[in-house]
Design a protein around this motif. Structure first.
Motif, short mmCIF file in Angstrom:
data_model
loop_
_atom_site.label_atom_id
_atom_site.label_comp_id
_atom_site.label_asym_id
_atom_site.label_seq_id
_atom_site.Cartn_x
_atom_site.Cartn_y
_atom_site.Cartn_z
N ARG A 79 5.36 -17.61 -15.22
CA ARG A 79 4.24 -17.28 -15.47
C ARG A 79 4.55 -15.66 -14.21
NH1 ARG A 79 -0.97 -18.26 -15.94
NH2 ARG A 79 -0.63 -20.42 -14.69
N THR A 80 4.72 -14.66 -14.47
CA THR A 80 4.69 -13.85 -12.58
C THR A 80 3.61 -12.64 -13.09
OG1 THR A 80 5.82 -12.18 -14.31
CG2 THR A 80 7.85 -14.04 -13.64
N ALA A 81 4.35 -12.26 -11.61
CA ALA A 81 2.45 -11.12 -11.42
C ALA A 81 3.36 -10.20 -10.12
CB ALA A 81 0.83 -11.74 -11.05
N SER A 82 2.93 -8.92 -10.74
CA SER A 82 3.96 -8.03 -9.52
C SER A 82 2.76 -7.61 -8.70
CB SER A 82 4.11 -6.55 -10.33
OG SER A 82 2.62 -6.06 -10.50
N ASP A 83 1.47 -8.04 -8.12
CA ASP A 83 0.63 -7.97 -6.82
C ASP A 83 -0.32 -8.74 -7.03
OD1 ASP A 83 -2.04 -7.10 -8.16
OD2 ASP A 83 -0.42 -5.46 -9.58
N GLY A 84 -1.04 -8.93 -5.41
CA GLY A 84 -2.05 -10.03 -5.08
C GLY A 84 -3.06 -10.27 -6.37
N LEU A 85 -3.69 -9.08 -6.48
CA LEU A 85 -4.89 -9.15 -7.68
C LEU A 85 -4.75 -9.71 -9.26
CD1 LEU A 85 -7.09 -6.01 -6.82
CD2 LEU A 85 -7.52 -8.72 -5.51
N ALA A 86 -3.11 -9.30 -8.99
CA ALA A 86 -2.84 -9.52 -10.25
C ALA A 86 -2.76 -10.85 -10.67
CB ALA A 86 -2.15 -8.97 -10.99
N VAL A 104 4.62 -19.65 -6.16
CA VAL A 104 5.57 -19.20 -5.24
C VAL A 104 5.56 -17.67 -4.88
CG1 VAL A 104 7.95 -18.39 -5.27
CG2 VAL A 104 6.75 -20.43 -6.05
N LEU A 105 3.72 -17.29 -4.11
CA LEU A 105 4.14 -15.57 -3.56
C LEU A 105 4.64 -15.52 -2.65
CD1 LEU A 105 0.57 -17.58 -3.34
CD2 LEU A 105 1.44 -16.87 -5.21
N ASP A 106 4.99 -14.18 -3.35
CA ASP A 106 5.52 -13.63 -1.86
C ASP A 106 4.80 -12.91 -0.62
OD1 ASP A 106 7.28 -11.69 -0.17
OD2 ASP A 106 6.80 -10.13 -1.49
N VAL A 107 5.28 -12.74 0.48
CA VAL A 107 4.01 -12.16 1.99
C VAL A 107 3.83 -11.31 1.64
CG1 VAL A 107 3.84 -12.07 4.22
CG2 VAL A 107 4.81 -14.38 3.42
N MET A 108 4.33 -9.92 1.14
CA MET A 108 4.68 -8.25 1.05
C MET A 108 3.77 -7.89 -0.04
SD MET A 108 4.11 -7.87 3.93
CE MET A 108 3.96 -6.76 4.55
N LEU A 109 2.28 -8.39 -0.06
CA LEU A 109 2.33 -7.66 -1.85
C LEU A 109 1.25 -7.10 -2.12
CD1 LEU A 109 1.36 -11.41 -3.66
CD2 LEU A 109 3.92 -9.72 -4.21
N PRO A 110 0.91 -6.23 -2.54
CA PRO A 110 0.29 -4.58 -2.69
C PRO A 110 -1.11 -5.39 -3.37
CG PRO A 110 1.85 -4.77 -4.72
CD PRO A 110 2.07 -5.63 -3.93
N HIS A 111 -2.54 -4.56 -2.58
CA HIS A 111 -3.76 -4.87 -3.04
C HIS A 111 -4.02 -5.78 -2.84
CE1 HIS A 111 -2.79 -1.55 -5.70
NE2 HIS A 111 -1.93 -2.00 -6.74
N LEU A 112 -3.36 -7.40 -2.19
CA LEU A 112 -4.21 -8.08 -1.93
C LEU A 112 -2.65 -9.20 -1.63
CD1 LEU A 112 -6.35 -10.56 -1.19
CD2 LEU A 112 -5.85 -11.70 -3.60
N ASP A 113 -2.10 -9.15 0.26
CA ASP A 113 -1.60 -10.26 0.55
C ASP A 113 -1.26 -11.39 -0.05
OD1 ASP A 113 -2.23 -11.42 2.99
OD2 ASP A 113 -2.99 -9.46 2.72
N GLY A 114 0.38 -12.17 0.36
CA GLY A 114 0.53 -13.44 0.20
C GLY A 114 -0.51 -14.54 0.70
N VAL A 115 -1.27 -13.83 2.21
CA VAL A 115 -1.57 -14.70 2.71
C VAL A 115 -3.11 -14.85 2.53
CG1 VAL A 115 -1.79 -15.71 5.01
CG2 VAL A 115 0.05 -14.84 4.97
N SER A 116 -3.43 -13.63 2.01
CA SER A 116 -4.74 -13.88 1.68
C SER A 116 -5.32 -14.13 -0.09
CB SER A 116 -5.34 -11.99 1.22
OG SER A 116 -5.42 -11.61 2.85
N LEU A 117 -3.59 -13.97 -0.49
CA LEU A 117 -3.95 -15.15 -2.20
C LEU A 117 -3.87 -16.24 -2.10
CD1 LEU A 117 -3.81 -15.03 -4.76
CD2 LEU A 117 -1.22 -14.40 -4.80
N VAL A 118 -3.21 -16.83 -1.01
CA VAL A 118 -3.13 -18.54 -0.57
C VAL A 118 -4.55 -18.22 0.04
CG1 VAL A 118 -2.62 -19.82 0.81
CG2 VAL A 118 -1.18 -18.17 0.52
#
Length: 224
Positions: free
Chosen positions: A29-36, A50-64
């Protein structure tokens, strides 16, 4: 089928990675930004993220950090940034591992499999009557894989739990960073030892900073 949550803002890389992982039998399942990505995680908890670090709206580190507030599932970070500060920030946020771009899909799959094995938390073949291991105020039960400090059950990630079990299996013995990478992260091909250093620091904060000693130039050992 293993459920993988992939959060990547680059549409071409996201699609290519999804298709490649699906050929290995994963449900992606995929998402294109941190909030999604956070919404997808809450919609149904995946087996691994599996998260990219440089994400719009909510970056990967914050998402972790947000995921860690709710779950112990394995989390891998992907980043084109190799600066040590960025790597450490991601691991300190609670990520189990990180991979730098560009990456080969077989390597990503190997890292995912390794993270899932750590998360499986399968009890070792230890007789039930064998008493827990005790190191001062620290108690390690190798049968139940529970770790307690002053009788309080510690909330450890699968990686942290496996790391403390490795130390407890050989108290007083110096374990090199390379050996820990092989035993805990299954890095038979080698890896970045910063992963070990950051997880040791996180583990110290939970079991006691003096419990794991640094042996400069060699590695770490569990104080007895």
């Amino acid at each position: 089928m293993t459920d993988v949550l992939l959060v990547e803002d680059d549409p071409l890389l996201r699609e290519a990675t999804q298709l490649s992982l699906e050929t290995y039998g994963y449900e992606v399942r995929t998402a294109s930004d941190g909030l999604a990505g956070l919404a997808r995680f809450r919609e149904r908890t995946p087996d691994v993220a599996v998260l990219d670090v440089m994400l719009p709206h909510l970056d990967g580190v914050s998402l972790v950090r947000r995921i860690r507030e709710e779950s112990r599932l394995p989390v891998l970070l992907i980043s084109a940034r190799t600066d040590p500060v960025d790597v450490v920030l991601g691991l300190e946020a609670g990520a189990d591992d990180y991979i730098t771009k560009p990456y080969d899909i077989p390597v990503l799959v190997a890292r995912i499999r390794s993270a899932l094995r750590r998360a499986a938390d399968l009890p070792r073949s230890v007789p039930e009557e064998e008493p827990p291991l005790r190191f001062g105020d620290l108690t390690v039960d190798t049968a139940s894989m529970e770790v307690r400090r002053d009788g309080r059950l510690l909330d450890l990630t699968p990686t942290e739990r496996k790391l403390v079990l490795e130390f407890a299996a050989q108290p007083g013995v110096v374990l090199s960073r390379t050996a820990l990478l092989e035993r805990v992260w299954d890095y038979a091909w080698g890896g970045d030892t910063r992963v070990v250093d950051v997880h040791v620091q996180r583990l110290r904060a939970k079991i006691g900073r003096d419990r794991i000693e640094t042996v400069r130039g060699f590695g770490y050992k569990l104080a007895t």
